[in-house]
Design a protein around this motif. Structure first.
Motif, mmCIF file in Angstrom:
data_model
loop_
_atom_site.group_PDB
_atom_site.id
_atom_site.type_symbol
_atom_site.label_atom_id
_atom_site.label_comp_id
_atom_site.label_asym_id
_atom_site.label_seq_id
_atom_site.Cartn_x
_atom_site.Cartn_y
_atom_site.Cartn_z
ATOM 1 N N ARG A 193 0.843 -1.201 0.000
ATOM 2 C CA ARG A 193 0.000 0.000 0.000
ATOM 3 C C ARG A 193 0.870 1.239 0.000
ATOM 4 N NH1 ARG A 193 -4.222 -0.366 4.832
ATOM 5 N NH2 ARG A 193 -4.918 -2.517 4.577
ATOM 6 N N ARG A 231 0.812 5.136 0.933
ATOM 7 C CA ARG A 231 0.086 6.237 1.576
ATOM 8 C C ARG A 231 0.432 7.543 0.889
ATOM 9 N NH1 ARG A 231 0.692 4.926 7.887
ATOM 10 N NH2 ARG A 231 1.026 7.175 7.926
ATOM 11 N N GLU A 236 -8.732 8.502 3.645
ATOM 12 C CA GLU A 236 -8.378 7.092 3.426
ATOM 13 C C GLU A 236 -7.082 6.971 2.617
ATOM 14 O OE1 GLU A 236 -11.392 4.894 1.309
ATOM 15 O OE2 GLU A 236 -9.992 3.268 0.878
ATOM 16 N N ALA A 282 -4.827 4.967 5.044
ATOM 17 C CA ALA A 282 -4.733 3.561 4.629
ATOM 18 C C ALA A 282 -3.897 3.438 3.354
ATOM 19 C CB ALA A 282 -6.127 2.995 4.399
#
Ligand code: GLA
Length: 740
Positions: free
Chosen positions: A673, A675, A710, A714
Motif C-alpha cells: 500500500r 500512503r 483514506e 490507509a
C-alpha cells in the motif's frame, strides 16, 4: 514577519510563524548567534542562549560560543567565516558591532543573482554593520526574512575603509552554529550522468565537507547541504538546509567541535580563492538560503521549491507554462540536414509536441566534437538556408524553435581560437589542457563577454528563436587570466562566474521572451545561481528512466519541478543500454519540464499513438506537473531500492498525480500500500490509472472514488498480484486524483 531589536539586551529577532532567527551583540561587541529554528515568542530572555560567554570570553577561549561572523586568531578555533589578510600580514580579525538598520523588501547583490521580492511587504531585511578597526575592515551582514517562508537569506559585503589593500582569502556567505551534533548530513553527490544522488551520514568529530574546484558547481556535489535527525523522515522531524545561490567553486561544510556543537558554513570555496580589496573597494559574497523544518525533509524541499520557482527565477517564463520540446541530440547527434530536422519536427508536431530544439552541430565545421566551438556561424552544407530558414520552417508547422549554444567555449580547431588565442584560459608558462577537445574562454575579460553578447544577440536576432539551451561541457583547468595582475589570479574563478552572470543578465534582458535552459553536460551546473537566469536546466545526460528516478529524486531535494527538464528517449537507452517501456519513460519524465529526445520518424504506429496520449496527458496536467506541490513518498535510495514513489498536488488540493515505479519485477509479491500525502482529508477523489487499466473483458476499468483521509491513512492498494509481477521489469503506474 517582524524584525525586532531589543536595545536593553541588544538582541535581534527575525521571526515569522514558522521560524525564528536570534542574534545578540555580546558584551564585548561580538555578534553572537542564539537560535535558528522553530518560531519563538517575540520577546524572551534569549540572551542566556549564548552560553558560557561570560565565563570565558575575555581571554577568548570561547569555542562553544555560537557566533555569526566567526574569525580566526582570537580564540575561536573552529572553521572561520572570514579570513582577511592585512598589510602587516596578520589574518586575525575581531569584528565588533557598529550599527544596524531594518528595512522592507530585500536588496539585490551587485553582480550576483539573488532571491527577490515583488512588493516591500513580502520580506524584511536586517543589515548589521560590524567593524574591525585595526584591519580597517567593514563587514555588512544582510539577513532577510519572508513573511511566510521558513527561510533566512544571508549575504555578506566587505569594505576596505583603510588606505592600504587587504586580501580576502575566505568570505563565507553563511555560518550557522548549532548546539549539538546529533545530525545526519545529507548532500547531493554524483558524477556526469549520475547527478544528485542523495548521500547521508552521521556527523563525526572534525570537519566534513562537499565542494567544487571545477569552475562550475559541478555534477560531483551540489551547492546544498542539509542536516536531519536520524528519525527525521520526509514528513516529520527536524531538518536544516543550506543552499548557495552560486554557480562556481563552492564549499559546504559541517564541523563538529570538542563540545559536540556543530558549525555549518557555505560559500565560495576558499581553495584557490583570494580577492584583492583596495582602499574603498567592496566585495560581495553570494547569497545563502538557510531553511528550517520541523515537519520533515519534505517541508524543507517545499520551502526551496517555492522560493526558487517564484522569487529567484524571473522573467515571463517564470510563471508561464513551459513548452513540450523535441530535441534532436539523441535522434541525430551531429548528423543532420535541414530536411531531416524538418522531418523530425513535422513528425513531432503530429504528436502534439510544441517546440523543436536544434542541438549541437549546426555551426562552423562541427560534424563531431573536435572543432568549431566559438565559430557561431551556421554550417551551410547542413542548413543551406541558415537558421532562419529552418526556424521559419518550424514556425510554419505552428511550433516554436529553439537552439543550442555553448558560448563559454572554444575549440582549438576554430577561427576564433586562431584569431584570439589570448581569449582562452591558460597559464602562459604551461600548456593548456583540452577536455572534450575544447578550451574555455576567459569570461573574466569584459571584451570576451562583450564579444559573446554580440554574437549570441546576432543569432537570436536573426531568426524566430524562442528558446536557448546554454551548455557548458568542461571544467576549468589552468585558471589564469592575463588581464589580471599576479596577485589577483586568485580572483579568476569568481570573476569567471561573474562574467557568465553578466552575459546571462544582458542576454535575458535583451531577449526577454526567450526561454533559457541551462546545461553543463547535463546537471553539471544545476544550481540556484543559474535558475535566476534560466528557469529550467537539463537535469542529466542520462535519459534512462530508471537512472532518472534517482537523479530527479535527488534534484527535487532543492529544485522545483519547473526547473527539472526531463525527456523521453529511445531504447535501448544510449547511456546504459536498458530497455524500458515507453510508458515508464514518460511516467518519469512527466515530473518536470517534459519533452522528447528521439527520432519520431522511426517509431512504430503503436508507439506514435502512445506518445500522442502522453503529450495529451501532459498538456492536460501541465500546471500540476510543473508547478504543483511535490511530495516524495518512497525513496530509490532506501530499503531494497526497488521502488520509487512521489506525487504532485495542486495548491487547492483538488487534484493530484501520484506515481509508483518498480525497478525489477519480483515473483509472488506481497500486499503493498502506498500512503499519499498533501490531500484534503475531507474531499473525495476520483482515482484513475495511467496508463489506463483494462478490465479482463477489455475496455478501461471504472475509476474508484476514495476519501482523501483514506488515501493518506490507509493508502492506495498497489497492483501487486502475481499477474502484475508477470508484466516485467521497469513498471510505472500513475494515479490521477480529481476531487469530486
Ligand atoms: C552536452 C549536453 C547534451 C548535448 C551535448 C551536445 O553533453 O548535456 O544534452 O547538448 O552536450 O554536444
Amino acid at each position: 514577519m517582524t524584525i525586532t531589536f531589543d536595545a536593553a539586551s541588544r538582541t535581534f529577532h527575525l521571526r515569522n510563524e514558522k521560524i525564528s532567527y536570534l542574534m545578540r551583540v555580546l558584551e564585548n561587541g561580538t555578534l553572537g548567534h542564539l537560535h535558528f529554528g522553530g518560531s519563538v515568542a517575540e520577546s524572551g530572555s534569549y540572551g542566556r542562549l549564548s552560553g558560557r560567554e561570560y565565563l570565558g570570553f575575555d581571554n577568548r577561549l570561547g569555542d562553544p560560543i555560537p557566533l555569526e561572523c566567526p574569525t580566526p586568531g582570537i580564540g575561536d578555533y573552529r572553521v572561520p567565516s572570514l579570513i582577511v589578510e592585512q598589510p602587516n600580514g596578520s589574518t586575525a580579525l575581531d569584528p565588533r558591532y557598529g550599527s544596524h538598520r531594518v528595512f522592507g523588501g530585500k536588496p539585490a547583490i551587485p553582480g550576483l543573482p539573488s532571491t527577490y521580492v515583488q512588493s516591500l511587504a513580502e520580506a524584511e531585511t536586517l543589515e548589521i554593520l560590524l567593524v574591525d578597526t585595526p584591519a580597517s575592515l567593514e563587514i555588512r551582514l544582510f539577513f532577510a526574512i519572508y513573511a511566510d517562508r521558513p527561510v533566512i537569506t544571508r549575504s555578506v559585503r566587505l569594505r576596505n575603509i583603510g588606505t592600504e589593500p587587504l586580501t580576502v582569502h575566505t568570505a563565507m556567505s553563511a555560518s550557522l552554529d548549532l548546539p549539538d551534533s546529533d545530525w545526519e548530513m545529507v548532500h547531493l553527490s554524483g558524477a556526469w550522468a549520475r547527478e544528485a544522488h542523495v548521500r547521508s551520514h552521521h556527523l563525526v568529530a572534525g570537519s566534513q565537507s562537499i565542494a567544487s574546484v571545477r569552475g562550475a558547481s559541478g555534477a560531483q556535489h551540489n551547492p546544498f547541504l542539509a542536516l536531519k535527525r536520524a528519525h527525521t523522515t520526509e514528513e516529520s522531524g527536524e531538518a536544516y538546509g543550506l543552499s548557495l545561490v552560486y554557480s562556481g567553486n563552492f564549499l559546504a561544510e559541517a564541523e563538529v567541535d570538542q563540545f559536540e556543537t556543530t558549525r555549518l558554513r557555505i560559500g565560495i570555496n576558499p581553495e584557490g580563492f583570494s580577492w584583492e580589496l583596495g582602499p574603498g573597494a567592496e566585495f560581495c559574497a553570494p547569497e545563502a538560503v538557510l531553511a528550517y523544518s520541523d515537519a520533515g525533509v519534505g517541508a524543507l524541499s517545499d520551502a526551496y521549491h517555492g522560493l526558487y520557482r517564484d522569487r529567484l527565477a524571473r522573467g515571463v517564463w517564470r510563471d508561464a507554462p513551459r513548452p513540450i520540446v523535441i530535441n534532436n541530440w539523441e535522434a541525430t547527434y551531429f548528423d543532420f540536414d535541414e530536411a531531416k530536422l524538418l522531418e523530425i519536427a513535422t513528425s513531432a508536431k503530429d504528436l502534439g509536441v510544441e517546440m523543436f530544439v536544434l542541438d549541437d552541430g549546426w555551426f562552423g565545421q562541427r560534424n563531431d566534437d573536435t572543432t568549431s566551438l566559438g565559430d557561431w556561424e551556421v554550417n551551410r552544407s547542413k542548413l543551406p538556408g541558415g537558421i532562419e530558414s529552418l526556424a521559419r520552417g518550424v514556425e510554419e508547422l505552428d511550433m516554436r524553435f529553439g537552439i543550442w549554444i555553448e558560448p563559454e567555449m572554444v575549440s582549438r580547431r576554430s577561427k576564433l581560437f586562431a584569431e584570439h588565442s589570448d581569449w582562452t584560459i591558460g597559464i602562459p608558462t604551461r600548456s593548456r589542457t583540452e577536455s572534450r577537445n575544447q578550451y574555455v574562454l576567459d569570461m573574466a575579460r569584459p571584451e570576451v563577454v562583450d564579444h559573446l553578447f554580440e554574437v549570441v544577440s546576432g543569432i537570436l536576432g536573426s531568426a524566430p528563436i524562442s528558446y536557448v539551451k546554454w551548455d557548458m561541457n568542461r571544467s576549468i583547468t589552468e585558471p589564469f587570466s592575463p588581464g589580471l595582475k599576479a596577485w589577483q589570479q586568485g580572483e579568476f574563478m569568481h570573476r569567471y562566474v561573474l562574467g557568465v552572470y553578466s552575459l546571462y543578465d544582458r542576454l535575458t534582458k535583451a531577449f526577454p521572451g526567450v526561454l533559457f535552459e541551462s546545461c553543463a553536460s547535463g546537471g553539471g551546473r544545476f544550481d540556484s545561481g543559474m535558475l535566476a537566469f534560466a528557469p529550467q536546466a537539463w537535469t542529466s545526460d542520462d535519459t534512462d528512466a530508471i537512472e532518472r528516478l534517482r537523479i530527479q529524486w535527488g534534484t527535487s531535494m532543492v529544485y522545483p519541478l519547473s526547473s527539472i527538464s526531463a525527456h523521453v528517449s529511445a531504447v535501448p537507452n544510449h547511456q546504459v543500454g536498458r530497455v524500458t517501456p515507453l510508458a515508464t519513460r514518460a511516467a518519469v519524465a512527466f515530473f518536470g519540464v517534459f519533452g522528447y529526445e528521439l527520432d519520431p520518424t522511426t517509431l512504430a504506429a503503436r508507439e506514435r499513438s502512445e506518445i500522442s496520449d502522453q503529450v495529451a496527458f501532459y498538456k492536460k496536467w501541465r500546471d500540476l506537473l510543473q508547478r504543483g506541490k511535490f511530495l516524495r513518498l518512497r525513496s530509490p535510495f532506501e530499503g531494497d531500492r526497488n521502488e520509487t514513489a512521489w506525487m504532485t498536488v495542486a495548491r487547492d488540493r483538488r487534484s493530484a498525480i501520484a506515481a509508483h515505479y518498480v525497478t525489477l519485477s519480483r515473483p509472488n509479491p506481497g500486499p503493498n500500500r502506498l500512503r499519499l500525502r498533501g490531500l484534503d482529508p475531507d474531499a473525495s477523489y476520483r482515482v484513475s490509472l495511467w496508463p489506463a487499466a483494462r478490465k479482463p473483458e477489455g475496455g478501461p476499468a471504472r475509476p474508484m472514488v476514495l476519501g482523501g483521509d483514506e488515501l493518506m491513512t490507509a493508502g492506495i492498494v498497489l497492483e501487486s498480484s502475481p499477474e502484475s509481477a508477470g508484466q516485467g521489469d521497469f513498471r510505472a503506474r500513475l494515479y490521477v486524483l480529481e476531487a469530486v
